[in-house]
Design a protein around this motif. Structure first.
Motif, PDB file in Angstrom:
ATOM      1  N   GLY A 230       0.843  -1.155  -0.008  1.00  0.00           N
ATOM      2  CA  GLY A 230       0.090  -0.048   0.047  1.00  0.00           C
ATOM      3  C   GLY A 230       1.154   1.425  -0.140  1.00  0.00           C
ATOM      4  N   ASN A 231       0.277   2.367  -0.499  1.00  0.00           N
ATOM      5  CA  ASN A 231       0.901   3.648  -0.751  1.00  0.00           C
ATOM      6  C   ASN A 231       0.860   4.308   0.732  1.00  0.00           C
ATOM      7  OD1 ASN A 231       1.750   6.267  -0.905  1.00  0.00           O
ATOM      8  ND2 ASN A 231       1.165   6.295  -3.310  1.00  0.00           N
ATOM      9  N   ARG A 232       2.123   4.329   1.344  1.00  0.00           N
ATOM     10  CA  ARG A 232       2.267   4.736   2.678  1.00  0.00           C
ATOM     11  C   ARG A 232       1.874   6.681   2.759  1.00  0.00           C
ATOM     12  NH1 ARG A 232       6.964   6.685   6.514  1.00  0.00           N
ATOM     13  NH2 ARG A 232       6.224   6.194   8.470  1.00  0.00           N
ATOM     14  N   THR A 233       2.247   7.296   1.744  1.00  0.00           N
ATOM     15  CA  THR A 233       2.096   8.583   2.029  1.00  0.00           C
ATOM     16  C   THR A 233       0.481   9.030   1.471  1.00  0.00           C
ATOM     17  OG1 THR A 233       2.352   8.846  -0.465  1.00  0.00           O
ATOM     18  CG2 THR A 233       4.415   9.544   0.977  1.00  0.00           C
ATOM     19  N   GLN A 234      -0.297   8.156   0.915  1.00  0.00           N
ATOM     20  CA  GLN A 234      -1.470   8.156   0.840  1.00  0.00           C
ATOM     21  C   GLN A 234      -2.320   7.441   1.918  1.00  0.00           C
ATOM     22  OE1 GLN A 234      -2.704   7.211  -3.127  1.00  0.00           O
ATOM     23  NE2 GLN A 234      -2.051   9.040  -4.119  1.00  0.00           N
ATOM     24  N   ASN A 235      -1.739   6.983   2.890  1.00  0.00           N
ATOM     25  CA  ASN A 235      -2.169   6.429   4.213  1.00  0.00           C
ATOM     26  C   ASN A 235      -2.874   4.987   3.873  1.00  0.00           C
ATOM     27  OD1 ASN A 235      -2.528   6.958   6.897  1.00  0.00           O
ATOM     28  ND2 ASN A 235      -4.163   8.516   6.898  1.00  0.00           N
ATOM     29  N   LEU A 236      -2.415   4.535   2.789  1.00  0.00           N
ATOM     30  CA  LEU A 236      -2.874   2.983   2.399  1.00  0.00           C
ATOM     31  C   LEU A 236      -2.070   1.997   3.073  1.00  0.00           C
ATOM     32  CD1 LEU A 236      -3.854   4.144  -1.086  1.00  0.00           C
ATOM     33  CD2 LEU A 236      -5.491   3.152   0.596  1.00  0.00           C
ATOM     34  N   GLY A 237      -1.011   2.251   3.266  1.00  0.00           N
ATOM     35  CA  GLY A 237       0.129   1.182   3.919  1.00  0.00           C
ATOM     36  C   GLY A 237       0.751   1.700   4.957  1.00  0.00           C
ATOM     37  N   SER A 238       1.636   0.847   5.518  1.00  0.00           N
ATOM     38  CA  SER A 238       2.604   1.238   6.457  1.00  0.00           C
ATOM     39  C   SER A 238       4.045   1.567   6.087  1.00  0.00           C
ATOM     40  CB  SER A 238       2.735   0.095   7.589  1.00  0.00           C
ATOM     41  OG  SER A 238       3.382  -1.181   7.070  1.00  0.00           O
ATOM     42  N   GLY A 239       4.263   0.792   4.856  1.00  0.00           N
ATOM     43  CA  GLY A 239       5.513   1.099   4.041  1.00  0.00           C
ATOM     44  C   GLY A 239       6.456  -0.048   4.686  1.00  0.00           C
ATOM     45  N   VAL A 240       6.285  -0.757   5.228  1.00  0.00           N
ATOM     46  CA  VAL A 240       7.004  -1.598   6.113  1.00  0.00           C
ATOM     47  C   VAL A 240       6.561  -3.067   6.061  1.00  0.00           C
ATOM     48  CG1 VAL A 240       6.657  -0.682   8.013  1.00  0.00           C
ATOM     49  CG2 VAL A 240       8.713  -1.946   8.059  1.00  0.00           C
ATOM     50  N   THR A 241       7.472  -4.095   5.974  1.00  0.00           N
ATOM     51  CA  THR A 241       6.990  -5.446   6.071  1.00  0.00           C
ATOM     52  C   THR A 241       6.749  -5.555   7.460  1.00  0.00           C
ATOM     53  OG1 THR A 241       8.347  -6.050   4.355  1.00  0.00           O
ATOM     54  CG2 THR A 241       7.568  -7.973   5.713  1.00  0.00           C
ATOM     55  N   THR A 242       5.604  -6.216   8.075  1.00  0.00           N
ATOM     56  CA  THR A 242       5.381  -6.396   9.225  1.00  0.00           C
ATOM     57  C   THR A 242       5.088  -7.942   9.458  1.00  0.00           C
ATOM     58  OG1 THR A 242       4.642  -4.208   9.552  1.00  0.00           O
ATOM     59  CG2 THR A 242       3.574  -5.673  11.343  1.00  0.00           C
ATOM     60  N   PHE A 243       5.483  -8.410  10.567  1.00  0.00           N
ATOM     61  CA  PHE A 243       4.984  -9.668  11.129  1.00  0.00           C
ATOM     62  C   PHE A 243       3.996  -9.627  12.170  1.00  0.00           C
ATOM     63  CE2 PHE A 243       9.429 -10.329   9.278  1.00  0.00           C
ATOM     64  CZ  PHE A 243       8.848 -11.280   8.248  1.00  0.00           C
ATOM     65  N   ALA A 244       3.165 -10.494  12.383  1.00  0.00           N
ATOM     66  CA  ALA A 244       2.018 -10.573  13.417  1.00  0.00           C
ATOM     67  C   ALA A 244       1.855 -11.457  13.703  1.00  0.00           C
ATOM     68  CB  ALA A 244       0.700  -9.707  12.609  1.00  0.00           C
ATOM     69  N   THR A 245       1.434 -11.679  15.092  1.00  0.00           N
ATOM     70  CA  THR A 245       1.186 -13.022  15.471  1.00  0.00           C
ATOM     71  C   THR A 245      -0.077 -13.012  16.527  1.00  0.00           C
ATOM     72  OG1 THR A 245       1.993 -14.933  16.528  1.00  0.00           O
ATOM     73  CG2 THR A 245       2.920 -12.988  17.247  1.00  0.00           C
ATOM     74  N   PHE A 246      -0.949 -14.005  16.651  1.00  0.00           N
ATOM     75  CA  PHE A 246      -1.903 -13.791  17.748  1.00  0.00           C
ATOM     76  C   PHE A 246      -2.219 -15.174  17.991  1.00  0.00           C
ATOM     77  CE2 PHE A 246      -4.506 -13.355  13.794  1.00  0.00           C
ATOM     78  CZ  PHE A 246      -5.299 -14.423  13.754  1.00  0.00           C
ATOM     79  N   ALA A 247      -3.113 -15.369  19.318  1.00  0.00           N
ATOM     80  CA  ALA A 247      -3.749 -16.635  19.788  1.00  0.00           C
ATOM     81  C   ALA A 247      -5.243 -16.229  19.508  1.00  0.00           C
ATOM     82  CB  ALA A 247      -3.113 -16.792  21.044  1.00  0.00           C
ATOM     83  N   ALA A 248      -6.086 -17.053  19.138  1.00  0.00           N
ATOM     84  CA  ALA A 248      -7.314 -16.960  19.432  1.00  0.00           C
ATOM     85  C   ALA A 248      -8.018 -18.082  20.052  1.00  0.00           C
ATOM     86  CB  ALA A 248      -7.807 -16.999  17.719  1.00  0.00           C
ATOM     87  N   PHE A 249      -9.160 -17.796  20.832  1.00  0.00           N
ATOM     88  CA  PHE A 249      -9.737 -18.877  21.694  1.00  0.00           C
ATOM     89  C   PHE A 249     -11.189 -18.625  21.690  1.00  0.00           C
ATOM     90  CE2 PHE A 249     -11.598 -19.502  25.929  1.00  0.00           C
ATOM     91  CZ  PHE A 249     -11.388 -21.038  26.031  1.00  0.00           C
TER      92      PHE A 249
END
Ligand code: HEC
Length: 371
Positions: A230-249
């Motif tokens: 996503g385009n970061r300057t247009q607020n569509l993306g963060s401009g950086v690769t992000t790792f995310a993790t979560f637990a769901a119960f």
């Protein structure tokens, strides 16, 4: 040869002396297996595998079940089976060849026969459909799905913004699921013109760690990569690769109520561009079904969202989301939900949003089937 289901049932009544219809008084119908052998085996075959078409005398509908196939059987809910057996196929958007047993069987007998069908898959690694709880907007589910979901959020105050996401989920094996999400957004700028485009694409993998039909609990872990598309300057993306993790119960509660909790972290690879964040999302709700439990389902629920950037000055953002999910198709494989996301604190720059989604469980039938 294709013949009308009515003629077929008539033929069954004439040709099978042991048929339930002909001699119900003399038949032993105490166990699920006995009921199955008397009333179901003529079409569904020994061990639930389905009779061959030569015996059936009709063409098998596309969703004709093989009850011994764990992949198909475990994901169904006894509740939905009960509706199909009680109301007949058309009650759940299936073929009218599947007869209604509301006259022939009591609810207790239907319970016994569904327990018997359940027992035809005895591989306990597959989580049961009962643990597949209704999908909240922001609290991710623990159950692995085969789904398409299109979500949209619209700002109720200016600046105008419409943000959405198209999500594709594909289950493989008993406990795994791949997920692909394509977010998009349209934003109003100061000069009242709008910009829009694709956001950061997400690839995720979910695995069920623990599940128990008896306790009504399921726990999963998911790992994700958010790619800076996503385009970061247009607020569509963060401009950086992000790792995310979560637990769901997910926890089933008595009388079709439930609790779902999702907690996790977002870890951008470059913290100068985006900050690390943690979150806890919770949803509680309860499902009601029309027509004595056999019709359209309604699930009001409320979510509490807590999100916090991991920066010294950051505060936790709290939101509350009242919402209601309802089934669109009779088969309940196409559902929709509407809700309102309201910031509780830190309301600067965070407006109330209307949220919508439509969901298609494509394993249970095509978009045209099941109405
Ligand atoms: C006259 C033939 C016939 C008889 C008898 C019959 N069924 Fe069916 N049943 C079908 C057909 C055909 C379908 C698939 C309908 C479709 O895919 O549109 C079906 C579908 C079902 C489904 C839905 C499966 C799913 O995918 O969710 C259940 C549950 C079911 N039958 C249970 C039973 C039980 C239990 C009995 C006995 C009490 C029974 N059926 C007797 C023909 C029959």
């Amino acid at each position: 040869m294709r013949c009308s289901p009515f003629i077929y049932v008539l033929l069954m009544m004439l040709s099978l002396p042991a048929s339930l219809f002909a001699q119900s008084n003399e038949l032993k119908l105490d166990t699920g297996e006995e009921i199955y052998k008397a009333a179901c085996i003529g079409c569904h075959g020994p061990n639930g595998k389905g009779q061959p078409e030569s015996t059936l005398g009709f063409e098998k509908p596309p969703q004709f079940p093989d009850f011994s196939d764990c992949n198909g059987t475990t994901r169904e809910r006894v509740f939905d089976w009960t509706a199909t057996i009680h109301e007949g196929g058309p009650g759940r958007g299936f073929s009218e060849i599947m007869p209604s047993f509301s006259e022939a069987l009591t609810l207790d007998q239907i319970k016994k026969v569904t327990d018997y069908i359940r027992s035809l898959c005895d591989d306990k690694t597959w989580p049961l459909g009962e643990l597949n709880l209704p999908r909240p907007f922001f609290t991710e589910k623990a159950f692995p799905e085969d789904e398409w979901v299109l979500t949209t959020a619209v700002n109720t105050k200016s600046p105008g913004a419409v943000a959405g996401e198209l999500i594709y989920e594909r289950r493989f094996g008993a406990r795994n699921q791949l997920e692909f999400a394509a977010p998009f957004g349209f934003f109003e700028r100061d000069n009242r013109s709008w910009v829009g485009g694709l956001g950061d694409l997400v690839l995720g993998y979910k695995r069920v760690l623990f599940h128990s039909g008896g306790k009504g609990s399921i726990l999963s872990l998911q790992g994700e990569v958010d790619m800076p598309t996503g385009n970061r300057t247009q607020n569509l993306g963060s401009g950086v690769t992000t790792f995310a993790t979560f637990a769901a119960f997910g926890q089933r509660l008595p009388r079709f109520a439930f609790l779902q909790v999702q907690g996790g972290a977002e870890l951008p690879t470059n913290t100068n561009k985006a900050s690390q964040a943690v979150f806890i999302h919770t949803a509680v709700g309860k499902t009601f079904a029309q027509n004595r439990g056999f019709g359209r389902s309604w699930t009001p629920m409320v979510e509490f969202l807590a999100d916090r950037d991991l920066e010294t000055s950051a505060r936790t953002n709290w939101d509350i989301v009242p919402e209601v999910q309802f089934s669109l198709s009779k088969r309940q494989h196409i559902l929709a939900s509407v809700g309102v996301r309201r910031p509780i604190n830190n309301t600067f720059g965070r407006t109330t949003q209307l949220v919508f989604y439509v969901l298609w469980d494509w394993f249970d039938g095509s978009l045209r089937e099941g109405w």
